[in-house]
Design a protein around this motif. Structure first.
Motif, PDB file in Angstrom:
ATOM      1  N   ASP A 140      11.071   7.223  -7.403  1.00 37.64           N
ATOM      2  CA  ASP A 140      11.443   6.371  -6.274  1.00 37.64           C
ATOM      3  C   ASP A 140      11.323   7.066  -4.919  1.00 37.64           C
ATOM      4  O   ASP A 140      11.983   6.672  -3.948  1.00 37.64           O
ATOM      5  CB  ASP A 140      12.857   5.809  -6.456  1.00 37.64           C
ATOM      6  CG  ASP A 140      12.947   4.819  -7.609  1.00 37.64           C
ATOM      7  OD1 ASP A 140      11.926   4.187  -7.916  1.00 37.64           O
ATOM      8  OD2 ASP A 140      14.035   4.704  -8.211  1.00 37.64           O
ATOM      9  N   LYS A 141      10.472   8.055  -4.831  1.00 37.17           N
ATOM     10  CA  LYS A 141      10.183   8.687  -3.541  1.00 37.17           C
ATOM     11  C   LYS A 141       8.989   7.985  -2.904  1.00 37.17           C
ATOM     12  O   LYS A 141       7.997   7.698  -3.592  1.00 37.17           O
ATOM     13  CB  LYS A 141       9.877  10.169  -3.726  1.00 37.17           C
ATOM     14  CG  LYS A 141      11.073  10.992  -4.196  1.00 37.17           C
ATOM     15  CD  LYS A 141      10.726  12.469  -4.296  1.00 37.17           C
ATOM     16  CE  LYS A 141      11.928  13.287  -4.733  1.00 37.17           C
ATOM     17  NZ  LYS A 141      11.587  14.738  -4.848  1.00 37.17           N
ATOM     18  N   PRO A 142       9.054   7.676  -1.601  1.00 36.81           N
ATOM     19  CA  PRO A 142       7.962   6.943  -0.943  1.00 36.81           C
ATOM     20  C   PRO A 142       6.637   7.716  -0.987  1.00 36.81           C
ATOM     21  O   PRO A 142       6.606   8.941  -0.850  1.00 36.81           O
ATOM     22  CB  PRO A 142       8.458   6.787   0.494  1.00 36.81           C
ATOM     23  CG  PRO A 142       9.942   6.954   0.413  1.00 36.81           C
ATOM     24  CD  PRO A 142      10.187   7.938  -0.686  1.00 36.81           C
ATOM     25  N   LEU A 143       5.567   6.966  -1.187  1.00 35.75           N
ATOM     26  CA  LEU A 143       4.220   7.519  -1.142  1.00 35.75           C
ATOM     27  C   LEU A 143       3.525   7.010   0.113  1.00 35.75           C
ATOM     28  O   LEU A 143       3.749   5.882   0.561  1.00 35.75           O
ATOM     29  CB  LEU A 143       3.418   7.089  -2.374  1.00 35.75           C
ATOM     30  CG  LEU A 143       3.895   7.611  -3.729  1.00 35.75           C
ATOM     31  CD1 LEU A 143       3.104   6.949  -4.852  1.00 35.75           C
ATOM     32  CD2 LEU A 143       3.755   9.131  -3.813  1.00 35.75           C
ATOM     33  N   GLN A 144       2.676   7.842   0.677  1.00 39.27           N
ATOM     34  CA  GLN A 144       1.907   7.428   1.838  1.00 39.27           C
ATOM     35  C   GLN A 144       0.771   6.508   1.391  1.00 39.27           C
ATOM     36  O   GLN A 144       0.142   6.742   0.358  1.00 39.27           O
ATOM     37  CB  GLN A 144       1.338   8.641   2.570  1.00 39.27           C
ATOM     38  CG  GLN A 144       2.394   9.533   3.197  1.00 39.27           C
ATOM     39  CD  GLN A 144       1.772  10.688   3.973  1.00 39.27           C
ATOM     40  OE1 GLN A 144       0.559  10.875   3.973  1.00 39.27           O
ATOM     41  NE2 GLN A 144       2.606  11.456   4.644  1.00 39.27           N
ATOM     42  N   TYR A 145       0.517   5.483   2.183  1.00 35.20           N
ATOM     43  CA  TYR A 145      -0.574   4.570   1.851  1.00 35.20           C
ATOM     44  C   TYR A 145      -1.128   3.959   3.132  1.00 35.20           C
ATOM     45  O   TYR A 145      -0.452   3.899   4.167  1.00 35.20           O
ATOM     46  CB  TYR A 145      -0.116   3.472   0.890  1.00 35.20           C
ATOM     47  CG  TYR A 145       0.925   2.533   1.451  1.00 35.20           C
ATOM     48  CD1 TYR A 145       0.553   1.337   2.065  1.00 35.20           C
ATOM     49  CD2 TYR A 145       2.287   2.825   1.358  1.00 35.20           C
ATOM     50  CE1 TYR A 145       1.497   0.467   2.574  1.00 35.20           C
ATOM     51  CE2 TYR A 145       3.233   1.960   1.855  1.00 35.20           C
ATOM     52  CZ  TYR A 145       2.841   0.781   2.464  1.00 35.20           C
ATOM     53  OH  TYR A 145       3.780  -0.081   2.977  1.00 35.20           O
ATOM     54  N   GLN A 146      -2.371   3.511   3.054  1.00 39.53           N
ATOM     55  CA  GLN A 146      -3.034   2.845   4.167  1.00 39.53           C
ATOM     56  C   GLN A 146      -3.705   1.585   3.637  1.00 39.53           C
ATOM     57  O   GLN A 146      -4.347   1.613   2.584  1.00 39.53           O
ATOM     58  CB  GLN A 146      -4.082   3.757   4.815  1.00 39.53           C
ATOM     59  CG  GLN A 146      -3.513   5.002   5.454  1.00 39.53           C
ATOM     60  CD  GLN A 146      -4.592   5.877   6.059  1.00 39.53           C
ATOM     61  OE1 GLN A 146      -5.780   5.647   5.856  1.00 39.53           O
ATOM     62  NE2 GLN A 146      -4.182   6.890   6.806  1.00 39.53           N
ATOM     63  N   ILE A 147      -3.562   0.487   4.373  1.00 41.46           N
ATOM     64  CA  ILE A 147      -4.179  -0.782   3.985  1.00 41.46           C
ATOM     65  C   ILE A 147      -5.375  -1.047   4.888  1.00 41.46           C
ATOM     66  O   ILE A 147      -5.262  -1.011   6.116  1.00 41.46           O
ATOM     67  CB  ILE A 147      -3.172  -1.933   4.074  1.00 41.46           C
ATOM     68  CG1 ILE A 147      -2.037  -1.724   3.069  1.00 41.46           C
ATOM     69  CG2 ILE A 147      -3.859  -3.278   3.822  1.00 41.46           C
ATOM     70  CD1 ILE A 147      -0.947  -2.775   3.135  1.00 41.46           C
ATOM     71  N   ASN A 148      -6.515  -1.295   4.266  1.00 43.46           N
ATOM     72  CA  ASN A 148      -7.733  -1.666   4.984  1.00 43.46           C
ATOM     73  C   ASN A 148      -8.160  -3.045   4.489  1.00 43.46           C
ATOM     74  O   ASN A 148      -8.920  -3.164   3.537  1.00 43.46           O
ATOM     75  CB  ASN A 148      -8.838  -0.627   4.756  1.00 43.46           C
ATOM     76  CG  ASN A 148     -10.128  -1.004   5.454  1.00 43.46           C
ATOM     77  OD1 ASN A 148     -10.131  -1.813   6.374  1.00 43.46           O
ATOM     78  ND2 ASN A 148     -11.240  -0.428   5.008  1.00 43.46           N
ATOM     79  N   LYS A 149      -7.590  -4.082   5.097  1.00 46.14           N
ATOM     80  CA  LYS A 149      -7.884  -5.466   4.729  1.00 46.14           C
ATOM     81  C   LYS A 149      -7.614  -5.703   3.242  1.00 46.14           C
ATOM     82  O   LYS A 149      -6.464  -5.750   2.830  1.00 46.14           O
ATOM     83  CB  LYS A 149      -9.307  -5.829   5.144  1.00 46.14           C
ATOM     84  CG  LYS A 149      -9.521  -5.767   6.654  1.00 46.14           C
ATOM     85  CD  LYS A 149     -10.902  -6.213   7.083  1.00 46.14           C
ATOM     86  CE  LYS A 149     -11.040  -6.152   8.590  1.00 46.14           C
ATOM     87  NZ  LYS A 149     -12.398  -6.555   9.049  1.00 46.14           N
ATOM     88  N   THR A 150      -8.641  -5.831   2.391  1.00 44.95           N
ATOM     89  CA  THR A 150      -8.414  -6.160   0.980  1.00 44.95           C
ATOM     90  C   THR A 150      -8.347  -4.926   0.087  1.00 44.95           C
ATOM     91  O   THR A 150      -8.435  -5.050  -1.140  1.00 44.95           O
ATOM     92  CB  THR A 150      -9.512  -7.101   0.458  1.00 44.95           C
ATOM     93  OG1 THR A 150     -10.786  -6.449   0.569  1.00 44.95           O
ATOM     94  CG2 THR A 150      -9.529  -8.408   1.238  1.00 44.95           C
ATOM     95  N   THR A 151      -8.183  -3.753   0.654  1.00 46.46           N
ATOM     96  CA  THR A 151      -8.033  -2.541  -0.150  1.00 46.46           C
ATOM     97  C   THR A 151      -6.850  -1.725   0.366  1.00 46.46           C
ATOM     98  O   THR A 151      -6.434  -1.864   1.520  1.00 46.46           O
ATOM     99  CB  THR A 151      -9.303  -1.664  -0.120  1.00 46.46           C
ATOM    100  OG1 THR A 151      -9.575  -1.270   1.242  1.00 46.46           O
ATOM    101  CG2 THR A 151     -10.504  -2.418  -0.681  1.00 46.46           C
TER     102      THR A 151
END
Length: 273
Positions: A154-165
């Motif tokens: 339950d530790k946050p992960l970094q993520y990036q959203i590029n439209k549909t991915t």
């Protein structure tokens, strides 16, 4: 509210068919001696020249445990999933790519740019929004809303959203043969399939005489993109016009729907009464 739980063993094809393929090759492959050209990757230890698996063939695996609930009053689907990704490739991975197909309905999606709009003799106000659907205010709420991405502790992960991915950064490299488990919590509002302001296969149809809905849920959960030796990550934008491949894996899915709803799905039901 009834809760129906299914176990899925997903077997999906490995080939991605480009919609422009026929135009590029100028053939329907009726000639048995025709050269395949660039249709298949060059042969290597992983695949033969005819596309069959080679002696060192491998494929990735992703297992899902999904809990979803349908909010019929607000036409909203809520979900949370635990994904276990098996790196069965010979490569070390430092991030994962996921598909967010529902974002094809979001404001500013690529498919709003190239899909044509037409003025009909009679149109509803909602249909008129098609003329400027890429910027219509009605579209502000649509698309996947990712609430959080967590590791198994339950530790946050970094993520990036590029439209549909969506790219999820791994806290440490995922070596060959290793697995990584993480969680994604999300929701999205379903679209009107009849007025088709947003297009696509999934959504709802409303019956005013009965004040009731029928829901078609397709391409609905965040899922791993394919990773293979020929293309690496298949993380092209999804516009609703082409087909796609997914990673093999096992599925356990729990779906909560109102008591008076009938659920249609594939898989083996685990709690038949």
């Amino acid at each position: 509210m009834q809760s129906i739980k299914y176990f899925f063993f997903l077997l999906l094809g490995c080939f991605f068919l480009n919609g422009n393929l026929q135009a590029q090759t100028k053939s329907n492959h009726g000639n048995k001696f025709e050269q395949l050209g660039s249709m298949l990757p060059s042969p290597n230890a992983y695949r033969s020249m005819d596309g069959a698996p080679g002696p060192k063939y491998w494929q990735q695996r992703a297992d899902y445990d999904i809990q979803a609930s349908l909010d019929t009053e607000n036409q909203r689907l809520n979900g949370k999933e635990t994904i276990t990704y098996h790196n069965q490739s010979p490569n070390t991975l430092r991030y994962l790519w996921l598909q967010l197909d529902e974002n094809q309905h979001a404001k500013g999606a690529d498919n709003h740019i190239f899909e044509e709009s037409k003025i009909q003799p009679a149109m509803t106000p909602l249909q008129l929004a098609l003329l400027d659907k890429g910027n219509a205010e009605e579209m502000d709420k649509f698309g996947h809303n990712i609430e959080e991405v967590l590791d198994q502790n339950d530790k946050p992960l970094q993520y990036q959203i590029n439209k549909t991915t969506m790219r999820v950064e791994l806290p440490e490299p995922l070596t060959p043969g290793a697995t990584f488990t993480f969680k994604v919590n999300w929701y999205y509002y379903l679209t009107d399939r009849v007025n088709r302001l947003q297009g696509g296969r999934g959504g709802y149809e409303y019956f005013p005489d009965e004040d009731n809905y029928i829901f078609t849920i397709t391409q609905w959960y965040p899922r791993l993109c394919v990773y293979n030796d020929a293309d690496g990550w298949q993380n092209k934008q999804f516009t609703g016009r082409g087909e796609f491949a997914l990673t093999f894996g096992n599925f356990v899915v729990q779906m909560d729907v109102p008591d008076d709803y009938m659920l249609g799905s594939t898989g083996e039901c685990q709690n038949i009464e």
